[in-house]
Motif scaffolding. Structure first.
Motif, PDB file in Angstrom:
ATOM      1  N   PRO A   1      32.483  45.815  36.979  1.00 29.05           N
ATOM      2  CA  PRO A   1      33.105  44.678  36.289  1.00 29.05           C
ATOM      3  C   PRO A   1      34.208  44.043  37.135  1.00 29.05           C
ATOM      4  N   GLU A   2      34.969  44.899  37.839  1.00 34.00           N
ATOM      5  CA  GLU A   2      36.050  44.353  38.679  1.00 34.00           C
ATOM      6  C   GLU A   2      35.467  43.585  39.861  1.00 34.00           C
ATOM      7  N   PHE A   3      34.358  44.084  40.428  1.00 34.77           N
ATOM      8  CA  PHE A   3      33.704  43.354  41.517  1.00 34.77           C
ATOM      9  C   PHE A   3      33.291  41.961  41.043  1.00 34.77           C
ATOM     10  N   PHE A   4      32.635  41.878  39.895  1.00 43.10           N
ATOM     11  CA  PHE A   4      32.153  40.574  39.419  1.00 43.10           C
ATOM     12  C   PHE A   4      33.330  39.640  39.108  1.00 43.10           C
ATOM     13  N   ARG A   5      34.408  40.217  38.594  1.00 42.74           N
ATOM     14  CA  ARG A   5      35.589  39.391  38.312  1.00 42.74           C
ATOM     15  C   ARG A   5      36.171  38.821  39.607  1.00 42.74           C
ATOM     16  N   LEU A   6      36.321  39.691  40.606  1.00 42.17           N
ATOM     17  CA  LEU A   6      36.871  39.241  41.892  1.00 42.17           C
ATOM     18  C   LEU A   6      35.982  38.179  42.527  1.00 42.17           C
ATOM     19  N   SER A   7      34.692  38.388  42.412  1.00 43.54           N
ATOM     20  CA  SER A   7      33.754  37.452  43.015  1.00 43.54           C
ATOM     21  C   SER A   7      33.911  36.073  42.372  1.00 43.54           C
TER      22      SER A   7
ATOM     23  N   THR B   1      32.743  35.368  50.886  1.00 43.04           N
ATOM     24  CA  THR B   1      33.043  36.548  50.073  1.00 43.04           C
ATOM     25  C   THR B   1      31.940  37.579  50.289  1.00 43.04           C
ATOM     26  N   VAL B   2      32.324  38.832  50.308  1.00 41.30           N
ATOM     27  CA  VAL B   2      31.337  39.908  50.421  1.00 41.30           C
ATOM     28  C   VAL B   2      32.024  41.202  50.007  1.00 41.30           C
ATOM     29  N   ALA B   3      31.257  42.186  49.594  1.00 45.23           N
ATOM     30  CA  ALA B   3      31.865  43.468  49.247  1.00 45.23           C
ATOM     31  C   ALA B   3      31.082  44.605  49.871  1.00 45.23           C
ATOM     32  N   TRP B   4      31.818  45.645  50.229  1.00 49.90           N
ATOM     33  CA  TRP B   4      31.199  46.916  50.600  1.00 49.90           C
ATOM     34  C   TRP B   4      31.308  47.801  49.374  1.00 49.90           C
ATOM     35  N   ILE B   5      30.223  48.478  49.040  1.00 49.40           N
ATOM     36  CA  ILE B   5      30.260  49.328  47.855  1.00 49.40           C
ATOM     37  C   ILE B   5      29.854  50.750  48.241  1.00 49.40           C
ATOM     38  N   ASP B   6      30.538  51.710  47.637  1.00 50.24           N
ATOM     39  CA  ASP B   6      30.268  53.124  47.945  1.00 50.24           C
ATOM     40  C   ASP B   6      29.025  53.557  47.162  1.00 50.24           C
ATOM     41  N   CYS B   7      27.908  53.693  47.875  1.00 44.01           N
ATOM     42  CA  CYS B   7      26.653  53.994  47.172  1.00 44.01           C
ATOM     43  C   CYS B   7      26.543  55.489  46.849  1.00 44.01           C
ATOM     44  N   SER B   8      27.525  56.288  47.296  1.00 41.38           N
ATOM     45  CA  SER B   8      27.462  57.722  46.977  1.00 41.38           C
ATOM     46  C   SER B   8      28.415  58.074  45.831  1.00 41.38           C
ATOM     47  N   GLY B   9      29.162  57.068  45.333  1.00 46.22           N
ATOM     48  CA  GLY B   9      30.177  57.343  44.316  1.00 46.22           C
ATOM     49  C   GLY B   9      29.579  57.712  42.965  1.00 46.22           C
ATOM     50  N   SER B  10      30.229  58.660  42.292  1.00 50.31           N
ATOM     51  CA  SER B  10      29.803  58.996  40.930  1.00 50.31           C
ATOM     52  C   SER B  10      31.068  59.287  40.121  1.00 50.31           C
ATOM     53  N   GLY B  11      30.924  59.419  38.824  1.00 54.11           N
ATOM     54  CA  GLY B  11      32.091  59.682  37.979  1.00 54.11           C
ATOM     55  C   GLY B  11      33.115  58.572  38.121  1.00 54.11           C
ATOM     56  N   ARG B  12      34.368  58.959  38.393  1.00 58.45           N
ATOM     57  CA  ARG B  12      35.428  57.947  38.464  1.00 58.45           C
ATOM     58  C   ARG B  12      35.294  57.045  39.691  1.00 58.45           C
ATOM     59  N   SER B  13      34.599  57.541  40.705  1.00 59.25           N
ATOM     60  CA  SER B  13      34.460  56.692  41.909  1.00 59.25           C
ATOM     61  C   SER B  13      33.190  55.836  41.872  1.00 59.25           C
ATOM     62  N   PHE B  14      32.457  55.859  40.767  1.00 63.84           N
ATOM     63  CA  PHE B  14      31.240  55.056  40.685  1.00 63.84           C
ATOM     64  C   PHE B  14      31.568  53.556  40.731  1.00 63.84           C
ATOM     65  N   GLY B  15      30.861  52.833  41.597  1.00 64.63           N
ATOM     66  CA  GLY B  15      31.025  51.376  41.656  1.00 64.63           C
ATOM     67  C   GLY B  15      32.282  50.929  42.382  1.00 64.63           C
ATOM     68  N   ARG B  16      32.929  51.841  43.118  1.00 63.92           N
ATOM     69  CA  ARG B  16      34.141  51.431  43.834  1.00 63.92           C
ATOM     70  C   ARG B  16      33.759  50.783  45.163  1.00 63.92           C
ATOM     71  N   GLY B  17      34.665  49.988  45.674  1.00 67.50           N
ATOM     72  CA  GLY B  17      34.359  49.351  46.951  1.00 67.50           C
ATOM     73  C   GLY B  17      35.506  48.503  47.448  1.00 67.50           C
ATOM     74  N   LEU B  18      35.225  47.754  48.492  1.00 69.40           N
ATOM     75  CA  LEU B  18      36.219  46.856  49.078  1.00 69.40           C
ATOM     76  C   LEU B  18      35.668  45.441  49.019  1.00 69.40           C
ATOM     77  N   PHE B  19      36.459  44.540  48.490  1.00 61.84           N
ATOM     78  CA  PHE B  19      36.061  43.139  48.394  1.00 61.84           C
ATOM     79  C   PHE B  19      36.783  42.397  49.514  1.00 61.84           C
ATOM     80  N   ILE B  20      36.016  41.664  50.316  1.00 60.99           N
ATOM     81  CA  ILE B  20      36.634  41.000  51.467  1.00 60.99           C
ATOM     82  C   ILE B  20      36.339  39.507  51.358  1.00 60.99           C
TER      83      ILE B  20
END
Ligand SMILES: Cc1cc2nc3c(=O)[nH]c(=O)nc-3n(C[C@H](O)[C@H](O)[C@H](O)COP(=O)(O)OP(=O)(O)OC[C@H]3O[C@@H](n4cnc5c(N)ncnc54)[C@H](O)[C@@H]3O)c2cc1C
Length: 430
Positions: free
Chosen positions: A193-199, A209-228
């Motif tokens: 949701p935060e990625f889509f908001r930032l976008s 605009t582009v984002a790197w997303i951690d494809c190995s994340g699970s639990g609290r780190s699921f869907g985390r990434g860097l928006f550039i």
């Protein structure tokens, strides 16, 4: 550099006769079997391969033909690399209208895959900026195509996967920039949701605009990434590009596995500098180009890239479903890329980019389990009204292709009867 005749994923392998082209006015060389133009082999799978046939290697068509410094209109041969255009254009205050994640692609390859970049929301695909090109067909005919003449062939060739003949030269508009600098901003996000908001927030004020997303994340780190997000810098001051390194050899096994993946992704997420920076355009647009031959990291079996787009209505849940499936498999790539495409009309009949969210990542080739995983990802993409990018594909079956590109038959009247590719035979025959 891949040897001519290989693709970037080094899978599948193909054996074909390779004939270099040197002169745009020369007739097509004598060759047996099917033909296919080959640019710089930066497609990942077999859309640039022609097993059992002939590849017409276009890198010898490497001349700039004409440049108008008043309008930025450039005409060049189809084998010119984007890196060569940037080396010519940036010191003169110009930039390519659209660039993908590598600058080592040819103009012909950029048109045939109608490539997109980080500015799709502003500029669409490369094909939108092409005003005309010449197409050489196997019967020896030469046709200049544009939005005014031979328009059907023009639209069939943009994103046409090289099936309509050889583009010998093309003309397109560059855009003005102050210099080589990029003003970037990097922000961490902690879920989709935060990625889509930032976008959505960033598109009005940021050209890229582009984002790197951690494809190995699970639990609290699921869907985390860097928006550039970024714009071209406002100063013409000089800035040095970083030095290039080289992957020195092909390791016997892929270096990308469950534990290296987790460790890299965590380090990248926590270690990357947030906030504003001024950088050279190369590390911003082409971070992977910094390591020559990085594709060898996946070992001798090579790797497959999976790039899909899912429709806007389903984007959040579909991307979440894809990431969950990938994380559960314990495979995937260091750099998974996420970007929202705009709803601009497609430049070509078979153009991939369309309204929705695109996810791209690599998978080490482990044979059947990898192919099975990608089929499962396809199930999610089909259900989400999406598509898979042929430029990155090495295994899609015909039924899926027809679902992703329901308009595919419109290209048939324009396909040159002697031109074909591994990709095309696969999706036609399965
Ligand atoms: C690190 C990396 C990042 C990438 N990032 C992106 C991205 O962000 N966006 C994106 O859209 N793509 C991306 N790509 C894919 C790449 O941009 C495309 O596959 C591009 O088409 C490769 O161009 P090429 O010159 O190497 O062509 P090839 O891979 O050699 O050929 C590609 C297609 O073009 C056809 N072709 C080549 N030359 C001609 C010609 N003269 N006439 C007719 N047909 C021709 C071929 O037949 C083939 O179908 C990336 C690739 C890599 C390796």
């Amino acid at each position: 550099m891949p040897a001519p005749g290989a693709s970037w994923g080094r899978y599948p392998r193909a054996k074909q006769q390779i004939i270099p082209l040197h002169w745009r006015d020369a007739p097509l060389p004598e060759a047996t079997g099917t033909l296919l133009a080959y640019g710089n082999g930066r497609s990942y799978g077999d859309s640039c391969l022609n097993d059992g046939g002939t590849l017409l290697h276009t890198r010898g068509l490497n001349r700039l033909i004409d440049f108008d410094p008043a309008t930025g209109i450039l005409r060049c041969e189809a084998g010119v690399l984007f890196s060569e255009i940037l080396a010519f254009a940036v010191p003169r205050g110009w930039f390519l209208p659209v660039v993908p994640g590598t600058r080592y692609i040819t103009v012909g390859g950029a048109i045939a895959n109608d490539v997109h970049g980080k500015n799709h929301h502003r500029a669409g695909t490369f094909g939108e900026h092409v005003s005309c090109f010449e197409l050489l067909r196997s019967d020896g005919s030469r046709t200049v195509c544009s939005r005014a003449v031979n328009t059907d062939l023009f639209r069939a060739t943009i994103g046409g996967l090289g099936l309509t003949g050889v583009i010998t030269w093309a003309e397109f508009a560059l855009k003005r920039v102050p210099g080589a600098q990029m003003a970037t901003e990097t922000l961490r996000f902690h879920g989709l949701p935060e990625f889509f908001r930032l976008s959505a927030q960033s598109e009005a004020d940021h050209e890229y605009t582009v984002a790197w997303i951690d494809c190995s994340g699970s639990g609290r780190s699921f869907g985390r990434g860097l928006f550039i997000r970024a714009n071209h810098g406002t100063s013409s001051g000089t800035i040095a590009p970083p030095r290039r390194l080289r992957m020195p050899f092909t390791p016997p096994l892929s270096l990308v596995n469950r534990s290296t993946l987790r460790a890299f992704n965590a380090a990248y997420f926590h270690g990357s500098r947030q906030g504003h920076a001024v950088v050279h355009y190369e590390p911003y647009f082409f971070p992977l180009d910094a390591i020559a031959d990085w594709n060898r990291m996946y070992g001798p079996r090579g790797f497959l890239q999976y790039q899909c787009v899912v429709a806007p209505a389903n984007a959040d849940s579909a991307v979440a479903g894809l990431l969950q499936r990938i994380a559960a498999s314990g495979t995937g790539s260091f750099l998974a890329v996420l970007k929202v495409f705009s709803d601009r009309p497609a430049a070509g009949i078979l153009s991939f980019a369309r309204a929705g969210t695109t996810l791209a990542l690599d998978f080490p080739n482990r044979g059947a389990p990898t192919l099975a995983l990608l089929e499962q990802l396809d199930d999610i993409v089909v259900a989400a009204g999406g598509a898979v990018y042929p430029a990155k594909d090495a295994r899609l079956k015909g039924a899926r292709f027809r679902r992703y590109f329901p308009q595919w038959e419109q290209i048939l009247p324009h396909v040159d009867p002697r031109f074909s590719s591994g990709f095309w035979r696969r999706v036609r025959e399965t």
